[in-house]
Design an enzyme around this catalytic site. Structure first.
Site, PDB file in Angstrom:
ATOM      1  N   LYS A  47       0.811  -1.189   0.000  1.00 36.01           N
ATOM      2  CA  LYS A  47       0.000   0.000   0.000  1.00 36.01           C
ATOM      3  C   LYS A  47       0.854   1.252   0.000  1.00 36.01           C
ATOM      4  O   LYS A  47       0.434   2.310  -0.427  1.00 36.01           O
ATOM      5  CB  LYS A  47      -0.896   0.045   1.249  1.00 36.01           C
ATOM      6  CG  LYS A  47      -1.912  -1.032   1.364  1.00 36.01           C
ATOM      7  CD  LYS A  47      -2.646  -0.915   2.712  1.00 36.01           C
ATOM      8  CE  LYS A  47      -3.557  -2.103   2.919  1.00 36.01           C
ATOM      9  NZ  LYS A  47      -4.148  -2.088   4.256  1.00 36.01           N
ATOM     10  N   GLU A 103       8.505   1.820  -5.422  1.00 40.37           N
ATOM     11  CA  GLU A 103       8.386   1.487  -4.007  1.00 40.37           C
ATOM     12  C   GLU A 103       8.409   2.751  -3.160  1.00 40.37           C
ATOM     13  O   GLU A 103       8.937   3.783  -3.594  1.00 40.37           O
ATOM     14  CB  GLU A 103       9.581   0.612  -3.584  1.00 40.37           C
ATOM     15  CG  GLU A 103       9.406  -0.852  -3.814  1.00 40.37           C
ATOM     16  CD  GLU A 103       8.568  -1.521  -2.731  1.00 40.37           C
ATOM     17  OE1 GLU A 103       7.772  -0.840  -2.046  1.00 40.37           O
ATOM     18  OE2 GLU A 103       8.695  -2.734  -2.573  1.00 40.37           O
ATOM     19  N   ASP A 104       7.870   2.646  -1.964  1.00 42.23           N
ATOM     20  CA  ASP A 104       7.964   3.740  -1.014  1.00 42.23           C
ATOM     21  C   ASP A 104       9.302   3.692  -0.288  1.00 42.23           C
ATOM     22  O   ASP A 104       9.977   4.693  -0.132  1.00 42.23           O
ATOM     23  CB  ASP A 104       6.804   3.718  -0.018  1.00 42.23           C
ATOM     24  CG  ASP A 104       6.623   2.370   0.683  1.00 42.23           C
ATOM     25  OD1 ASP A 104       7.220   1.361   0.247  1.00 42.23           O
ATOM     26  OD2 ASP A 104       5.855   2.322   1.662  1.00 42.23           O
ATOM     27  N   ASP A 107      13.951  -1.589   2.698  1.00 37.06           N
ATOM     28  CA  ASP A 107      14.649  -1.914   3.946  1.00 37.06           C
ATOM     29  C   ASP A 107      15.660  -3.028   3.664  1.00 37.06           C
ATOM     30  O   ASP A 107      16.710  -2.760   3.126  1.00 37.06           O
ATOM     31  CB  ASP A 107      13.654  -2.371   5.019  1.00 37.06           C
ATOM     32  CG  ASP A 107      12.877  -1.221   5.636  1.00 37.06           C
ATOM     33  OD1 ASP A 107      13.504  -0.380   6.290  1.00 37.06           O
ATOM     34  OD2 ASP A 107      11.648  -1.172   5.474  1.00 37.06           O
ATOM     35  N   LYS A 135      17.131   2.418   2.894  1.00 35.25           N
ATOM     36  CA  LYS A 135      17.923   2.320   4.118  1.00 35.25           C
ATOM     37  C   LYS A 135      19.130   1.428   3.850  1.00 35.25           C
ATOM     38  O   LYS A 135      19.058   0.212   4.039  1.00 35.25           O
ATOM     39  CB  LYS A 135      17.092   1.717   5.250  1.00 35.25           C
ATOM     40  CG  LYS A 135      15.932   2.554   5.710  1.00 35.25           C
ATOM     41  CD  LYS A 135      15.199   1.835   6.840  1.00 35.25           C
ATOM     42  CE  LYS A 135      14.041   2.629   7.365  1.00 35.25           C
ATOM     43  NZ  LYS A 135      13.329   1.876   8.436  1.00 35.25           N
ATOM     44  N   PHE A 156      12.771   3.785  12.084  1.00 43.38           N
ATOM     45  CA  PHE A 156      11.395   3.539  11.691  1.00 43.38           C
ATOM     46  C   PHE A 156      10.750   4.879  11.361  1.00 43.38           C
ATOM     47  O   PHE A 156      10.730   5.786  12.188  1.00 43.38           O
ATOM     48  CB  PHE A 156      10.625   2.844  12.816  1.00 43.38           C
ATOM     49  CG  PHE A 156       9.225   2.491  12.413  1.00 43.38           C
ATOM     50  CD1 PHE A 156       8.985   1.433  11.551  1.00 43.38           C
ATOM     51  CD2 PHE A 156       8.160   3.247  12.865  1.00 43.38           C
ATOM     52  CE1 PHE A 156       7.695   1.116  11.163  1.00 43.38           C
ATOM     53  CE2 PHE A 156       6.868   2.936  12.479  1.00 43.38           C
ATOM     54  CZ  PHE A 156       6.632   1.875  11.625  1.00 43.38           C
ATOM     55  N   VAL A 157      10.262   5.018  10.124  1.00 41.52           N
ATOM     56  CA  VAL A 157       9.691   6.277   9.676  1.00 41.52           C
ATOM     57  C   VAL A 157       8.245   6.091   9.210  1.00 41.52           C
ATOM     58  O   VAL A 157       7.847   4.993   8.815  1.00 41.52           O
ATOM     59  CB  VAL A 157      10.528   6.913   8.538  1.00 41.52           C
ATOM     60  CG1 VAL A 157      11.885   7.365   9.065  1.00 41.52           C
ATOM     61  CG2 VAL A 157      10.700   5.958   7.370  1.00 41.52           C
ATOM     62  N   ASP A 163       3.393   3.676   7.092  1.00 42.65           N
ATOM     63  CA  ASP A 163       2.460   3.654   8.211  1.00 42.65           C
ATOM     64  C   ASP A 163       3.038   3.032   9.469  1.00 42.65           C
ATOM     65  O   ASP A 163       4.052   2.343   9.430  1.00 42.65           O
ATOM     66  CB  ASP A 163       1.203   2.865   7.822  1.00 42.65           C
ATOM     67  CG  ASP A 163       1.440   1.361   7.804  1.00 42.65           C
ATOM     68  OD1 ASP A 163       0.768   0.640   8.569  1.00 42.65           O
ATOM     69  OD2 ASP A 163       2.296   0.891   7.019  1.00 42.65           O
ATOM     70  N   ARG A 169      -0.035   7.325   7.052  1.00 40.19           N
ATOM     71  CA  ARG A 169       0.277   7.294   5.615  1.00 40.19           C
ATOM     72  C   ARG A 169       0.001   8.637   4.948  1.00 40.19           C
ATOM     73  O   ARG A 169       0.653   9.002   3.984  1.00 40.19           O
ATOM     74  CB  ARG A 169      -0.555   6.227   4.902  1.00 40.19           C
ATOM     75  CG  ARG A 169      -0.180   4.803   5.200  1.00 40.19           C
ATOM     76  CD  ARG A 169      -0.957   3.849   4.281  1.00 40.19           C
ATOM     77  NE  ARG A 169      -0.927   2.481   4.744  1.00 40.19           N
ATOM     78  CZ  ARG A 169       0.049   1.619   4.512  1.00 40.19           C
ATOM     79  NH1 ARG A 169       1.103   1.990   3.811  1.00 40.19           N
ATOM     80  NH2 ARG A 169      -0.019   0.386   4.971  1.00 40.19           N
TER      81      ARG A 169
END
Length: 184
Positions: A47, A103-104, A107, A135, A156-157, A163, A169
C-alpha cells in the site's frame, strides 16, 4: 500543511514536503528522459507506494500505463521469513514491456529482490526500480535500484505512504514517531 493530532505524534521531520517534491521533480525528469519512446508500465507496490506513484506519474512527460501489486513477506512476529505471497497480482501482460517498479521504501531488500525476479520471469524488455526511500544500513541483499529519492538512516519512519498500525500514511512528509506512540 497540518494534520492535527497526527503531527503531535511526530518526534522529528526527516524529509519535508518541499524536499520530497523537489526530488520527485528530478526523478521524473530522469525517468521521462530514460524511457522516451518506450512502452512503460509503472508497477506500484501496495500500500505504501500509492503516494509516490501518484505524485511521480503526474510529473512524467511520457505516456505510461499503471498497475498494482500487493505482496506480503511473512513469518513469525515481526521477522520476515523470506517467504513471499502475492496478495494482488498484476492485470497487465509484461511481455516486451519496460517495467518500472515503484516502491515507497527499501529496507532489507528481500521482498523486492523476490518481486523483481518474479517480474523478470514474465518476459518484460526490462525491469527497473524507483524508490522514494532506501535504508542502506538495513540491506540484507543487494538490489539494483535505478532511481533513489533519499538514502535515510535505519530508523522507523512514517508519512508519505509509510504507516504505523495503518496510520500516518497521509502525512505529506516523512518523520519519526515519538517513542511513546509505539511503546519504544
Amino acid at each position: 500543511m497540518s494534520n492535527g493530532s497526527l503531527d503531535n505524534d511526530i518526534e522529528h521531520v526527516l524529509l519535508s514536503t518541499d524536499q520530497i517534491n523537489a526530488r520527485l521533480d528530478e526523478i521524473a525528469a530522469d525517468i521521462s528522459r530514460d524511457y522516451a519512446d518506450k512502452d512503460v508500465l509503472v508497477v506500484g507496490v501496495l500500500k505504501g507506494a500509492v503516494m509516490v506513484v501518484a505524485d511521480l506519474t503526474r510529473r512524467l512527460t511520457i505516456p505510461v500505463s499503471m498497475d498494482w501489486m500487493a505482496v506480503s513477506s511473512y513469518g513469525s512476529g515481526t521477522k520476515s521469513s523470506g517467504v513471499v505471497r502475492i496478495l494482488k497480482d498484476l492485470d497487465a501482460d509484461l511481455h516486451g514491456r519496460h517495467v518500472l517498479v515503484v516502491e515507497d521504501i527499501i529496507d532489507s531488500g528481500l521482498t523486492l529482490s523476490w518481486l523483481v525476479a518474479n517480474l523478470r520471469s514474465r518476459g518484460p524488455e526490462s525491469v527497473e526500480i524507483a524508490t522514494m526511500l532506501r535504508k542502506p544500513d538495513a540491506a540484507k541483499v543487494e538490489v539494483d535500484v535505478r532511481y533513489v529519492g533519499f538514502d535515510i538512516p535505519n530508523e522507523f519512519v512514517v508519512g508519505y505512504g509509510l504507516d504505523y498500525a495503518e496510520q500516518y500514511r497521509n502525512l505529506p512528509y516523512v518523520g519519526t514517531l515519538k517513542p511513546e506512540v509505539y511503546g519504544g
